[in-house]
Motif scaffolding. Structure first.
Motif, PDB file in Angstrom:
ATOM      1  N   SER A 140       0.825  -1.213   0.000  1.00  0.00           N
ATOM      2  CA  SER A 140       0.000   0.000   0.000  1.00  0.00           C
ATOM      3  C   SER A 140       0.856   1.258   0.000  1.00  0.00           C
ATOM      4  CB  SER A 140      -0.933   0.019   1.213  1.00  0.00           C
ATOM      5  OG  SER A 140      -1.823  -1.052   1.144  1.00  0.00           O
ATOM      6  N   GLU A 141       1.948   1.222   0.739  1.00  0.00           N
ATOM      7  CA  GLU A 141       2.864   2.377   0.752  1.00  0.00           C
ATOM      8  C   GLU A 141       3.402   2.650  -0.649  1.00  0.00           C
ATOM      9  OE1 GLU A 141       6.085   2.281   3.550  1.00  0.00           O
ATOM     10  OE2 GLU A 141       4.774   1.633   5.168  1.00  0.00           O
ATOM     11  N   GLY A 142       3.795   1.594  -1.343  1.00  0.00           N
ATOM     12  CA  GLY A 142       4.292   1.747  -2.707  1.00  0.00           C
ATOM     13  C   GLY A 142       3.221   2.276  -3.642  1.00  0.00           C
ATOM     14  N   HIS A 143       2.015   1.784  -3.473  1.00  0.00           N
ATOM     15  CA  HIS A 143       0.888   2.223  -4.292  1.00  0.00           C
ATOM     16  C   HIS A 143       0.644   3.713  -4.077  1.00  0.00           C
ATOM     17  CE1 HIS A 143      -3.090   1.752  -6.206  1.00  0.00           C
ATOM     18  NE2 HIS A 143      -2.590   0.613  -6.677  1.00  0.00           N
ATOM     19  N   GLN A 144       0.607   4.130  -2.814  1.00  0.00           N
ATOM     20  CA  GLN A 144       0.390   5.535  -2.486  1.00  0.00           C
ATOM     21  C   GLN A 144       1.557   6.410  -2.949  1.00  0.00           C
ATOM     22  OE1 GLN A 144      -2.400   7.045  -1.317  1.00  0.00           O
ATOM     23  NE2 GLN A 144      -3.266   5.012  -1.663  1.00  0.00           N
ATOM     24  N   ALA A 145       2.762   5.876  -2.861  1.00  0.00           N
ATOM     25  CA  ALA A 145       3.942   6.636  -3.284  1.00  0.00           C
ATOM     26  C   ALA A 145       3.828   6.996  -4.759  1.00  0.00           C
ATOM     27  CB  ALA A 145       5.217   5.830  -3.032  1.00  0.00           C
ATOM     28  N   PHE A 146       3.371   6.062  -5.574  1.00  0.00           N
ATOM     29  CA  PHE A 146       3.206   6.371  -7.000  1.00  0.00           C
ATOM     30  C   PHE A 146       2.185   7.484  -7.184  1.00  0.00           C
ATOM     31  CE2 PHE A 146       0.965   6.062 -10.990  1.00  0.00           C
ATOM     32  CZ  PHE A 146       2.014   6.151 -11.885  1.00  0.00           C
ATOM     33  N   LYS A 147       1.065   7.378  -6.492  1.00  0.00           N
ATOM     34  CA  LYS A 147       0.009   8.378  -6.632  1.00  0.00           C
ATOM     35  C   LYS A 147       0.476   9.771  -6.230  1.00  0.00           C
ATOM     36  CE  LYS A 147      -4.001   5.394  -6.108  1.00  0.00           C
ATOM     37  NZ  LYS A 147      -5.212   5.128  -5.310  1.00  0.00           N
ATOM     38  N   HIS A 148       1.418   9.831  -5.289  1.00  0.00           N
ATOM     39  CA  HIS A 148       1.899  11.128  -4.796  1.00  0.00           C
ATOM     40  C   HIS A 148       3.229  11.544  -5.431  1.00  0.00           C
ATOM     41  CE1 HIS A 148      -1.309  11.445  -1.878  1.00  0.00           C
ATOM     42  NE2 HIS A 148      -1.100  10.175  -1.571  1.00  0.00           N
ATOM     43  N   GLY A 149       3.716  10.758  -6.377  1.00  0.00           N
ATOM     44  CA  GLY A 149       4.932  11.122  -7.100  1.00  0.00           C
ATOM     45  C   GLY A 149       6.221  10.890  -6.337  1.00  0.00           C
ATOM     46  N   LYS A 150       6.186  10.045  -5.336  1.00  0.00           N
ATOM     47  CA  LYS A 150       7.397   9.738  -4.568  1.00  0.00           C
ATOM     48  C   LYS A 150       8.067   8.530  -5.222  1.00  0.00           C
ATOM     49  CE  LYS A 150       5.450  11.625  -0.389  1.00  0.00           C
ATOM     50  NZ  LYS A 150       4.971  11.380   0.962  1.00  0.00           N
ATOM     51  N   LEU A 151       9.202   8.757  -5.830  1.00  0.00           N
ATOM     52  CA  LEU A 151       9.828   7.720  -6.643  1.00  0.00           C
ATOM     53  C   LEU A 151      10.886   6.907  -5.925  1.00  0.00           C
ATOM     54  CD1 LEU A 151      10.240   9.783  -9.926  1.00  0.00           C
ATOM     55  CD2 LEU A 151       8.311   8.367  -9.219  1.00  0.00           C
ATOM     56  N   ASN A 152      11.323   7.349  -4.763  1.00  0.00           N
ATOM     57  CA  ASN A 152      12.401   6.638  -4.071  1.00  0.00           C
ATOM     58  C   ASN A 152      11.861   5.600  -3.100  1.00  0.00           C
ATOM     59  OD1 ASN A 152      14.366   8.162  -5.355  1.00  0.00           O
ATOM     60  ND2 ASN A 152      14.249   9.766  -3.804  1.00  0.00           N
ATOM     61  N   ASN A 153      12.328   4.382  -3.263  1.00  0.00           N
ATOM     62  CA  ASN A 153      11.951   3.296  -2.369  1.00  0.00           C
ATOM     63  C   ASN A 153      12.718   3.483  -1.057  1.00  0.00           C
ATOM     64  OD1 ASN A 153      11.619   0.806  -1.077  1.00  0.00           O
ATOM     65  ND2 ASN A 153      11.549  -0.297  -3.012  1.00  0.00           N
ATOM     66  N   PRO A 154      11.999   3.595   0.078  1.00  0.00           N
ATOM     67  CA  PRO A 154      12.671   3.883   1.348  1.00  0.00           C
ATOM     68  C   PRO A 154      13.319   2.662   2.012  1.00  0.00           C
ATOM     69  CG  PRO A 154      10.318   3.725   1.685  1.00  0.00           C
ATOM     70  CD  PRO A 154      10.555   3.603   0.197  1.00  0.00           C
ATOM     71  N   TYR A 155      13.186   1.479   1.426  1.00  0.00           N
ATOM     72  CA  TYR A 155      13.679   0.264   2.063  1.00  0.00           C
ATOM     73  C   TYR A 155      14.978  -0.214   1.431  1.00  0.00           C
ATOM     74  CZ  TYR A 155       9.067   0.555   3.969  1.00  0.00           C
ATOM     75  OH  TYR A 155       7.947   1.021   4.595  1.00  0.00           O
ATOM     76  N   LYS A 156      15.765  -0.913   2.225  1.00  0.00           N
ATOM     77  CA  LYS A 156      17.048  -1.421   1.757  1.00  0.00           C
ATOM     78  C   LYS A 156      16.865  -2.391   0.606  1.00  0.00           C
ATOM     79  CE  LYS A 156      19.511  -0.996   6.112  1.00  0.00           C
ATOM     80  NZ  LYS A 156      20.258  -1.696   7.158  1.00  0.00           N
TER      81      LYS A 156
END
Length: 71
Positions: A11-27
């Protein structure tokens, strides 16, 4: 409990796309990274299909209107 956390990362990844956040915060090379990316990609491809559908309709409408003007 682990399943819920994975859904959360998806869900975080899904929301990140919708909000234009392209960087994955996980290792890199972690399960959370892969789940976040899976959610991001899911949102991307859903959006791509929506855009393709819109563009097809728009082009069809333009073609129809152009042909009507010629008649």
């Amino acid at each position: 409990m682990i399943g819920t956390k994975m859904v959360s990362k998806f869900s975080e990844g899904h929301q990140a796309f919708k909000h234009g956040k392209l960087n994955n915060p996980y290792k890199k090379d972690t399960q959370w990274n892969r789940e976040w990316l899976r959610g991001f990609n899911s949102a991307y491809f859903k959006n791509l299909e929506r855009v393709k559908k819109y563009e097809t309709r728009r082009r069809s409408k333009e073609t129809y209107e152009n042909n009507s003007e010629r008649s």
